[in-house]
Design a protein around this motif. Structure first.
Motif, PDB file in Angstrom:
ATOM      1  N   LEU A  44       0.821  -1.219   0.000  1.00 24.84           N
ATOM      2  CA  LEU A  44       0.000   0.000   0.000  1.00 24.84           C
ATOM      3  C   LEU A  44       0.852   1.266   0.000  1.00 24.84           C
ATOM      4  N   MET A  85       8.755   8.600  -8.846  1.00 26.55           N
ATOM      5  CA  MET A  85       7.784   9.394  -8.082  1.00 26.55           C
ATOM      6  C   MET A  85       8.477  10.254  -7.030  1.00 26.55           C
ATOM      7  N   ILE A 105       3.576  -1.506 -20.168  1.00 28.00           N
ATOM      8  CA  ILE A 105       2.865  -0.884 -19.047  1.00 28.00           C
ATOM      9  C   ILE A 105       3.857  -0.311 -18.033  1.00 28.00           C
ATOM     10  N   ASN A 109       4.022   3.537 -17.147  1.00 22.43           N
ATOM     11  CA  ASN A 109       3.813   3.962 -15.756  1.00 22.43           C
ATOM     12  C   ASN A 109       4.961   4.836 -15.276  1.00 22.43           C
ATOM     13  N   GLU A 112       4.611   8.172 -16.798  1.00 20.87           N
ATOM     14  CA  GLU A 112       3.494   8.926 -16.210  1.00 20.87           C
ATOM     15  C   GLU A 112       3.838   9.450 -14.824  1.00 20.87           C
ATOM     16  N   LEU A 113       4.746   8.766 -14.134  1.00 27.10           N
ATOM     17  CA  LEU A 113       5.182   9.236 -12.814  1.00 27.10           C
ATOM     18  C   LEU A 113       6.201  10.365 -12.941  1.00 27.10           C
ATOM     19  N   GLY A 309       2.972  -4.856  -4.557  1.00 24.96           N
ATOM     20  CA  GLY A 309       1.719  -5.330  -5.139  1.00 24.96           C
ATOM     21  C   GLY A 309       1.628  -5.123  -6.643  1.00 24.96           C
ATOM     22  N   ASN A 310       2.790  -4.945  -7.293  1.00 27.47           N
ATOM     23  CA  ASN A 310       2.765  -4.661  -8.735  1.00 27.47           C
ATOM     24  C   ASN A 310       2.822  -5.954  -9.543  1.00 27.47           C
ATOM     25  N   VAL A 311       1.672  -6.571  -9.686  1.00 24.96           N
ATOM     26  CA  VAL A 311       1.584  -7.892 -10.288  1.00 24.96           C
ATOM     27  C   VAL A 311       0.880  -7.789 -11.645  1.00 24.96           C
ATOM     28  N   THR A 313      -1.704  -8.659 -14.351  1.00 23.44           N
ATOM     29  CA  THR A 313      -3.085  -9.094 -14.131  1.00 23.44           C
ATOM     30  C   THR A 313      -3.325 -10.561 -14.477  1.00 23.44           C
TER      31      THR A 313
END
Lengths: 325, 325
Positions: A44, A85, A105, A109, A112-113, A309-311, A313
């Motif tokens: 998280l 980030m 992706i 990502n 985008e950060l 948690g970056n798995v 899909t």
């Protein structure tokens, strides 16, 4: 060398920027493990992994004359997003060097950060040469993924929180299981707990076939993995424990634990069903050890870190299909 | 009638028992919504939904002469699990009356949380009669799912946390979107924010075809749903706003928002990818409104509550297959 004072200082710099992630529990997991299970849900954290902490710590510790020029990192994974980030929020440029065959992706990502992504061809180019040329040209500072005292200090703030949050739940004695790649998170947590919760003992957890840290701890000398690809736990696969991290691991950590890929997928499904958090395979190995290798653990309570948690899909869907209760 | 003093008192009783759930953010969600998005992840509450708060509040407020006899609830869903766990932790018996055709996993989970499950046949038996007989015989107190001042006070503690956590992020003005069934959570949060964050305005969110609260607010009088089955958002489907909750909603809440089932599934996939939390369809409607109905919302920031994460695995897998980025 990272000290508890450096970890405390990193915590001060991270305050209001990194998230204080919750320490979660479930009676269902307690029953499965046969003891109390406390789960530090670092998935998280900002950008979905603990890497944001180390990146923020390192960037915020840069001297005012070099920080504005920006930073550079080699990574196609969690470290890339953490650095991107953290740099963006500091208002400084970040260059991330990634292989051109990295998943689209992850490239998107990271862009985008707020980072500039420089792609290289793994077959014909050297990322170190590309990175060194860029760093030289623009005065960028390299942020290493784990073998850096300020990065370790940042990851160690996770340990300060574990000590406080476990104490709130009445737990002062426990083994603390940590997913282990290069050892930045594991060594940082071990240093923090040595000072703040001496009743706790850290144990690194790795996937089968990539147990360099467990073998290194058993032999007392740095051992390497035979290969670096072919694991679903890719986020925590590194060549070997770091030169900076290993002496800390050796001094403070208990024996390494090793889990199977199916254990990791099963643990992902338990985290989904019982904790309502999304774990990636590498991030789920410590919870897997707590739940499915209880005979190798001692004590009335165990603490497991979910490190990310970056798995992908499809893999996540497969884990749920096979193992969700 | 629930007052801010009752909510504060409930917060005192919940301290150390209910979880202070995090207020999450993601730059990707901000970009999608076109404004800052703050997400109160109440799916991380004990038993996977906010219902634990209201159950704990109601049970802990029972007089010492009646509490030891135990409690009873009618529910096959989140309220059942919340009451079961809160009663168990209080060391008092809980009877949960469920239809015999409820999913086996929900029956098992409720039993594992320490409750006695009494099954009834929906076709031939009345749960009210069964419940009344049991309550009479054993002296059990009925814990209602929403139309009870102490239950509303417990759910309102979510609002106290939102006020504090949003202030830490510098947000004092925002619309606060809340998944709305009977209105216990929505009215509790509205009362808490009226007192502690007067710059915020609560708006209930419902799925298409089950928009009793939106229609009730528009007409000023309680309106009913035409049907109670056939929604994937089953956790928030009730016949109508409550007699106790509706006057609060009417006084404090802005117009209701309505989202499609696909919006809810899409929102589940965004919560998975960007926040790493598991949302159930009913629990995801407020985030869906924030992300996909931005034109109906005002202000520079929006706060969305994810009220629960107890989702059937096949439906969850379907949401990811269709909508994960």
């Amino acid at each position: 060398m990272t000290s508890i004072a450096m970890i405390e200082a990193a915590a001060d710099r991270l305050r209001g920027h990194a998230r204080r992630t919750p320490l979660l529990t479930s009676p269902f997991l307690d029953e499965l493990a046969g003891r109390r299970v406390l789960v530090k849900a670092e998935c998280l954290q900002h950008t979905g992994s603990f890497k944001f902490r180390g990146a923020w710590s390192a960037i915020s510790a840069l001297p005012p004359e070099t920080r504005p020029r920006g930073v550079i990192a080699f990574s196609s994974g969690n470290h890339a997003q953490g650095v991107a980030m953290a740099a963006h929020l500091h208002g400084v440029p970040a260059v991330i060097v990634m292989p051109s065959d990295a998943p689209r992706i992850k490239i998107d990502n990271t862009r985008e950060l707020g980072a500039e992504v420089v792609l290289y061809d793994r077959a014909t180019e050297s990322r170190e040469e590309i990175g060194a040329a860029l760093a030289e040209e623009r005065g960028l500072t390299l942020i290493k993924p784990y073998d850096d005292p300020q990065v370790i200090a940042g990851q160690g703030t996770t340990g300060l929180e574990i000590a406080e949050q476990a104490a709130e739940l009445g737990v002062a004695q426990a083994q603390v299981l940590v997913p282990c790649g290069g050892g930045g998170l594991t060594s940082g947590i071990a240093l923090a707990l040595e000072a703040r919760a001496p009743g706790m003992r850290v144990r690194p957890v790795e996937p089968e076939g990539f147990d360099d840290t467990a073998r290194s701890l058993a032999s007392g000398r740095i051992q390497h993995n035979d290969r670096l690809i072919g694991s679903i736990c890719d986020a925590i696969i590194t060549p070997a424990p770091g030169q900076v991290t290993f002496p800390i691991l050796k001094r403070l950590c208990g024996p390494g634990l090793v889990v199977s890929e199916d254990d990791a997928l099963h643990s992902i499904a338990q985290a989904f069903a019982r904790l309502k958090v999304v774990a990636e395979p590498g991030g789920a190995v410590a919870l897997a050890a707590a739940l499915f290798h209880a005979d190798q653990i001692e004590g009335e309570a165990v603490i497991a870190v979910i490190s990310g948690g970056n798995v992908d899909t499809p893999l996540y869907r497969k884990a749920l299909e096979r193992f969700a209760p």
